[in-house]
Design an enzyme around this catalytic site. Structure first.
Site, PDB file in Angstrom:
ATOM      1  N   ASP A   1       0.790  -1.252   0.185  1.00 49.85           N
ATOM      2  CA  ASP A   1      -0.076   0.085   0.068  1.00 49.85           C
ATOM      3  C   ASP A   1       0.795   1.011  -0.145  1.00 49.85           C
ATOM      4  O   ASP A   1       0.341   2.253  -0.419  1.00 49.85           O
ATOM      5  CB  ASP A   1      -1.053   0.114   1.214  1.00 49.85           C
ATOM      6  CG  ASP A   1      -1.969  -1.147   0.943  1.00 49.85           C
ATOM      7  OD1 ASP A   1      -1.635  -2.099   1.298  1.00 49.85           O
ATOM      8  OD2 ASP A   1      -3.016  -0.667   0.424  1.00 49.85           O
TER       9      ASP A   1
ATOM     10  N   ASN B   1       1.866  -2.964   4.018  1.00 44.80           N
ATOM     11  CA  ASN B   1       0.723  -3.778   3.447  1.00 44.80           C
ATOM     12  C   ASN B   1      -0.296  -4.295   4.389  1.00 44.80           C
ATOM     13  O   ASN B   1      -0.136  -4.074   5.767  1.00 44.80           O
ATOM     14  CB  ASN B   1       1.479  -5.052   2.550  1.00 44.80           C
ATOM     15  CG  ASN B   1       0.605  -5.490   1.626  1.00 44.80           C
ATOM     16  OD1 ASN B   1      -0.149  -4.931   0.921  1.00 44.80           O
ATOM     17  ND2 ASN B   1       0.348  -6.896   1.996  1.00 44.80           N
ATOM     18  N   LYS B   2      -1.240  -5.217   4.089  1.00 42.71           N
ATOM     19  CA  LYS B   2      -2.258  -5.322   4.854  1.00 42.71           C
ATOM     20  C   LYS B   2      -1.818  -6.299   6.195  1.00 42.71           C
ATOM     21  O   LYS B   2      -1.037  -6.844   6.058  1.00 42.71           O
ATOM     22  CB  LYS B   2      -3.068  -6.548   4.236  1.00 42.71           C
ATOM     23  CG  LYS B   2      -4.298  -6.981   5.042  1.00 42.71           C
ATOM     24  CD  LYS B   2      -5.383  -5.904   5.385  1.00 42.71           C
ATOM     25  CE  LYS B   2      -5.766  -5.007   4.325  1.00 42.71           C
ATOM     26  NZ  LYS B   2      -6.569  -3.905   4.936  1.00 42.71           N
TER      27      LYS B   2
HETATM   28  O1  MRU Z   1      -7.804  -2.256   3.262  1.00 42.44           O
HETATM   29  P1  MRU Z   1      -7.661  -2.740   1.566  1.00 42.44           P
HETATM   30  O2  MRU Z   1      -8.348  -3.907   1.331  1.00 42.44           O
HETATM   31  O3  MRU Z   1      -7.809  -1.673   0.787  1.00 42.44           O
HETATM   32  O4  MRU Z   1      -5.913  -3.407   1.599  1.00 42.44           O
HETATM   33  C1  MRU Z   1      -5.242  -3.143   0.581  1.00 42.44           C
HETATM   34  C2  MRU Z   1      -4.895  -4.508   0.065  1.00 42.44           C
HETATM   35  O5  MRU Z   1      -5.624  -5.179  -0.529  1.00 42.44           O
HETATM   36  C3  MRU Z   1      -3.556  -5.138   0.324  1.00 42.44           C
HETATM   37  O6  MRU Z   1      -2.856  -4.413   1.479  1.00 42.44           O
HETATM   38  C4  MRU Z   1      -2.677  -5.334  -0.803  1.00 42.44           C
HETATM   39  O7  MRU Z   1      -1.873  -6.311  -0.680  1.00 42.44           O
HETATM   40  C5  MRU Z   1      -2.001  -3.965  -1.403  1.00 42.44           C
HETATM   41  S1  MRU Z   1      -3.094  -3.326  -2.585  1.00 42.44           S
HETATM   42  C6  MRU Z   1      -2.495  -4.298  -4.177  1.00 42.44           C
END
Ligand code: MRU
Length: 365
Positions: A241, A251-252
């Site tokens: 992100d 990232n998530k």
């Molecule tokens: O909170 P979200 O669903 O917007 O989270 C983002 C994501 O899907 C992940 O973190 C992802 O790995 C990065 S975007 C390709």
């Protein structure tokens, strides 16, 4: 249920009543494929905050189209851009795409006031949004090609959250590499983390894998440690992100834990993200603003309380993985390996165009 039908998570519409942004409602997947039509910016901001539209690259596209929508409506475009770009704080693509469209609008308008020469400004913002979408699709394809080189034959890949066509104008980021590996006959199995608390892995990645005919298995996030210890993971692939200048990756939530596990078990940990996710203005991991979300996302499951009322909750949507734990970052410009600030910088200098990484080129407010 393999299908080659393209997934269109976002579309610009121009019905007689005025332009609109159509979003595939990702909160309803996999149960329903329903669409939400945003005819103004407050609706779009709400959709971003509620994760109807989500995922870093697609948020960049959505932000730019949001500016185009505000311009077409004759709204206060700088105010609309400010509302969009702060709807979620961590994925830097949102600010990047919004700012590029705002800058295009300003340049076409020829002045800095809130109301431009209306037609030219609106057309310029829309053209910029379309260019960002096109660039994102091209970036997906390039990342898939670069990332494929890191996938061994017979690979068992573990992924987290959701990184496919639902987050992109193309085939996604990490999932684009997974698709390329599947098409090349190199993918033996995709392990899909369920991705608590909002289950983007179970709801969205498993759905995308099924559509693509990829052999996949879902696991609870907490099972990843045992899975890796059992020797059944050859590669971890995730998206990002935001990537700071020192190579730290937000990232998530749960990603950092996977990186620690991967190091412990000698498994390569690879991040796949376009240059629009690299933010040279964020110097390091601790400087990344991590979004905190509602307690109910953790204390409830499918609308049912799973914790006693009033339980205190800690709910960061993201975590930050230090560069030292990342084997490589795959971008559309090639690999960053090892992940060092210098190698990241060497991928390309800043440009003011959509094709470049964001830099001091942000619009000053
Ligand atoms: O909170 P979200 O669903 O917007 O989270 C983002 C994501 O899907 C992940 O973190 C992802 O790995 C990065 S975007 C390709």
């Amino acid at each position: 249920m393999t299908t080659s039908d393209p997934l269109l998570p976002l579309r610009w519409l121009e019905p007689p009543g005025g332009p609109a942004i159509e979003l595939l409602d990702q909160t309803r997947l996999p149960a329903e494929e329903t669409f939400l039509t945003c005819t103004d910016v407050p609706q779009l901001v709400d959709a971003i905050a509620r994760l109807t539209v989500r995922g870093a690259p697609l948020l960049g596209v959505a932000g730019a189209y949001g500016v185009a929508l505000a311009a077409a409506r004759g709204d206060d475009v700088p105010a609309a851009a400010a509302a969009i770009s702060t709807a979620r704080p961590t994925a830097v693509n949102l600010r990047w795409g919004t700012d590029l469209a705002l800058r295009a609008w300003r340049a076409a308008a020829g002045h800095d006031g809130p109301v431009p020469g209306p037609k030219a400004g609106a057309q310029a913002a829309l053209a910029q949004a379309r260019a960002i979408a096109d660039q994102d699709a091209a970036a997906s394809a390039a990342m898939a090609a670069h990332g494929l080189g890191l996938v061994p034959t017979g690979a068992r890949i573990l992924t987290h959250c959701n990184t496919g066509a639902l987050v992109s104008a193309g085939e996604g980021t990490a999932f684009a590499v997974i698709l390329a590996a599947h098409r090349a006959g190199r993918l033996a199995r995709l392990w899909v983390d369920e991705t608590r608390p909002l289950l983007q892995g179970a709801r969205l990645t498993a759905w995308e894998a099924r559509r693509a005919g990829i052999p996949h298995t879902l696991l609870a996030d907490s099972a990843a440690a045992g899975l890796m210890a059992s020797g059944q993971v050859d590669l971890v692939l995730t998206g990002a992100d935001r990537i700071a200048a020192d190579g730290s990756v937000a990232n998530k939530v749960g990603t950092y834990g996977l990186a620690v596990l991967a190091r412990r078990h000698g498994v390569p940990f690879v991040v796949v993200a376009p240059m629009s996710t690299v933010d040279p203005r964020t110097p390091d991991g601790p400087s990344i603003e991590v979004e905190f979300r509602a307690d109910e996302e953790v204390s409830c499951l499918a609308g049912q309380a799973v914790a006693p009322a009033g339980t205190s909750v800690w709910n960061p949507a993201f975590d930050v993985t230090p560069a030292a734990l990342i084997t490589a970052i795959v971008t559309e410009r090639g690999l960053v390996q090892p992940v060092t600030p210098g190698n990241l910088r060497d991928l390309g200098g800043s440009t003011d165009s959509v094709a470049g990484p964001q830099s001091a080129s942000y619009v000053e407010r």
